[in-house]
Scaffold this active site. Sequence first.
Site, PDB file in Angstrom:
ATOM      1  N   ASP A   1       0.843  -1.208   0.000  1.00  0.00           N
ATOM      2  CA  ASP A   1       0.000   0.000   0.000  1.00  0.00           C
ATOM      3  C   ASP A   1       0.879   1.259   0.000  1.00  0.00           C
ATOM      4  O   ASP A   1       0.379   2.378  -0.110  1.00  0.00           O
ATOM      5  CB  ASP A   1      -1.010  -0.008   1.158  1.00  0.00           C
ATOM      6  CG  ASP A   1      -0.366  -0.007   2.524  1.00  0.00           C
ATOM      7  OD1 ASP A   1       0.881  -0.061   2.622  1.00  0.00           O
ATOM      8  OD2 ASP A   1      -1.116   0.053   3.528  1.00  0.00           O
ATOM      9  N   SER A   2       2.215   1.065   0.039  1.00  0.00           N
ATOM     10  CA  SER A   2       3.145   2.187  -0.150  1.00  0.00           C
ATOM     11  C   SER A   2       2.973   2.805  -1.541  1.00  0.00           C
ATOM     12  O   SER A   2       3.468   3.896  -1.809  1.00  0.00           O
ATOM     13  CB  SER A   2       4.595   1.721   0.038  1.00  0.00           C
ATOM     14  OG  SER A   2       4.850   0.569  -0.735  1.00  0.00           O
TER      15      SER A   2
ATOM     16  N   ASP B   1      -1.078  -6.444  -0.350  1.00  0.00           N
ATOM     17  CA  ASP B   1      -1.126  -5.747   0.940  1.00  0.00           C
ATOM     18  C   ASP B   1      -2.560  -5.272   1.177  1.00  0.00           C
ATOM     19  O   ASP B   1      -3.092  -4.479   0.382  1.00  0.00           O
ATOM     20  CB  ASP B   1      -0.199  -4.517   0.823  1.00  0.00           C
ATOM     21  CG  ASP B   1       0.379  -4.097   2.141  1.00  0.00           C
ATOM     22  OD1 ASP B   1       0.139  -4.770   3.159  1.00  0.00           O
ATOM     23  OD2 ASP B   1       1.104  -3.073   2.149  1.00  0.00           O
TER      24      ASP B   1
ATOM     25  N   LYS C   1      -1.004  -9.579   3.088  1.00  0.00           N
ATOM     26  CA  LYS C   1      -0.293  -9.070   4.274  1.00  0.00           C
ATOM     27  C   LYS C   1      -1.234  -8.148   5.038  1.00  0.00           C
ATOM     28  O   LYS C   1      -1.955  -7.345   4.449  1.00  0.00           O
ATOM     29  CB  LYS C   1       0.968  -8.304   3.859  1.00  0.00           C
ATOM     30  CG  LYS C   1       1.697  -7.694   5.075  1.00  0.00           C
ATOM     31  CD  LYS C   1       3.078  -7.173   4.716  1.00  0.00           C
ATOM     32  CE  LYS C   1       3.070  -5.801   4.108  1.00  0.00           C
ATOM     33  NZ  LYS C   1       2.486  -4.731   4.961  1.00  0.00           N
TER      34      LYS C   1
ATOM     35  N   GLU D   1      -1.354  -5.543   8.579  1.00  0.00           N
ATOM     36  CA  GLU D   1      -0.600  -4.872   9.649  1.00  0.00           C
ATOM     37  C   GLU D   1      -1.249  -5.187  10.999  1.00  0.00           C
ATOM     38  O   GLU D   1      -2.476  -5.354  11.096  1.00  0.00           O
ATOM     39  CB  GLU D   1      -0.594  -3.356   9.410  1.00  0.00           C
ATOM     40  CG  GLU D   1       0.212  -2.975   8.180  1.00  0.00           C
ATOM     41  CD  GLU D   1       0.322  -1.474   7.983  1.00  0.00           C
ATOM     42  OE1 GLU D   1      -0.056  -0.699   8.882  1.00  0.00           O
ATOM     43  OE2 GLU D   1       0.803  -1.070   6.914  1.00  0.00           O
TER      44      GLU D   1
ATOM     45  N   GLU E   1       9.099  -3.897  10.931  1.00  0.00           N
ATOM     46  CA  GLU E   1       9.455  -2.594  10.358  1.00  0.00           C
ATOM     47  C   GLU E   1       9.947  -1.644  11.442  1.00  0.00           C
ATOM     48  O   GLU E   1       9.285  -1.426  12.460  1.00  0.00           O
ATOM     49  CB  GLU E   1       8.234  -1.976   9.634  1.00  0.00           C
ATOM     50  CG  GLU E   1       8.584  -0.625   9.013  1.00  0.00           C
ATOM     51  CD  GLU E   1       7.597  -0.128   7.965  1.00  0.00           C
ATOM     52  OE1 GLU E   1       6.700  -0.886   7.554  1.00  0.00           O
ATOM     53  OE2 GLU E   1       7.739   1.040   7.555  1.00  0.00           O
TER      54      GLU E   1
HETATM   55  O1  KIV Z   1       3.519  -1.195   1.708  1.00  0.00           O
HETATM   56  C1  KIV Z   1       4.707  -1.552   1.769  1.00  0.00           C
HETATM   57  O2  KIV Z   1       5.538  -1.219   0.921  1.00  0.00           O
HETATM   58  C2  KIV Z   1       5.116  -2.355   2.918  1.00  0.00           C
HETATM   59  C3  KIV Z   1       6.589  -2.597   3.077  1.00  0.00           C
HETATM   60  C4  KIV Z   1       7.126  -1.474   3.871  1.00  0.00           C
HETATM   61  C5  KIV Z   1       6.890  -3.897   3.690  1.00  0.00           C
HETATM   62  O3  KIV Z   1       4.322  -2.747   3.703  1.00  0.00           O
END
Ligand code: KIV
Length: 283
Positions: A46-47, A85, A115, A117, A184
């Site tokens: 989600d970055s 994510d 993934k 969080e 992280e």
């Molecule tokens: O969204 C992302 O890029 C991440 C990485 C920092 C692992 O969660």
Amino acid sequence: MTDKVSIESLLKKKSDRIPITLLTAYDYPMGSILDSCDIDIILVGDSVANVVLGLESTTSIGMYEMLHHAKAVRRAVKRALLVGDMPYESYQLDQKDSVKNARRFMDEAGCEAVKLEWFDSCCQTTADIINAGIPVMGHIGLTPQTADKLGGFKVQGKDAQAARKLIDEALLLEKTGIFAIVLECIPDALAGIITEKLKIPTIGIGAGPRCDGQALVTHDLLGLFEKHRPKFVKEYVNLSEEMRKAISAYRSEVEERIFPSKEHSYTMKDSEVQKLKGAATQK
Ligand code: KIV
């Protein structure tokens, strides 16, 4: 191309002490390049909100955008394990929706895992998704979706009490059945302790060298995101500079009528040009 990466092959890498690599991709060309470099895990992170869409926070994107990017990456990736994510509020609000959204990453975008969080009741949600047959990667420490609650973008687990809480979170998630965990922005000693305690691989980003694997946001390592550069980022190349050079050269060559030259133009037989000119003058 080496063998297709699987959850089992990642576990084997941990037991054989072979470091695991994770990078992010959000589109077809990047997915294709990372896969050709034998990166083990490609995360549609989600970055994308920050480094591609120019948003301040990862909380500003949802399922629509994430699936759109994940589908593009899927078309490119053949070898790496492709992880989607889950975006903010797609898994924190309602248990049933969490499973439904995780399934969309698998069925619509072709991801092989999701993934999540860490948040207060994430173990129950994680268990529900795993029980639905969907592999889950955990993410603890600095969790950007809830960074406000953690005092901002700061190193987490710096004192013994906070560190113990992170160890407990990692152990709880492992018990729930996750196949790997992102650590992280935590001290390297703490990441080392968590890595020793867990049977599943730890993937560090800003967590030092003792993790089983390392992650970076690809745009950071390529120097394609100029707004912030956290201490843990190593910029292997500055592509922004290279791109500026190429784009400025294009502009100058167009302005000076150097581009396009013959080499980049299509030709027509002279006789046809003459016929065409004749036809034009008869009109
Ligand atoms: O969204 C992302 O890029 C991440 C990485 C920092 C692992 O969660």
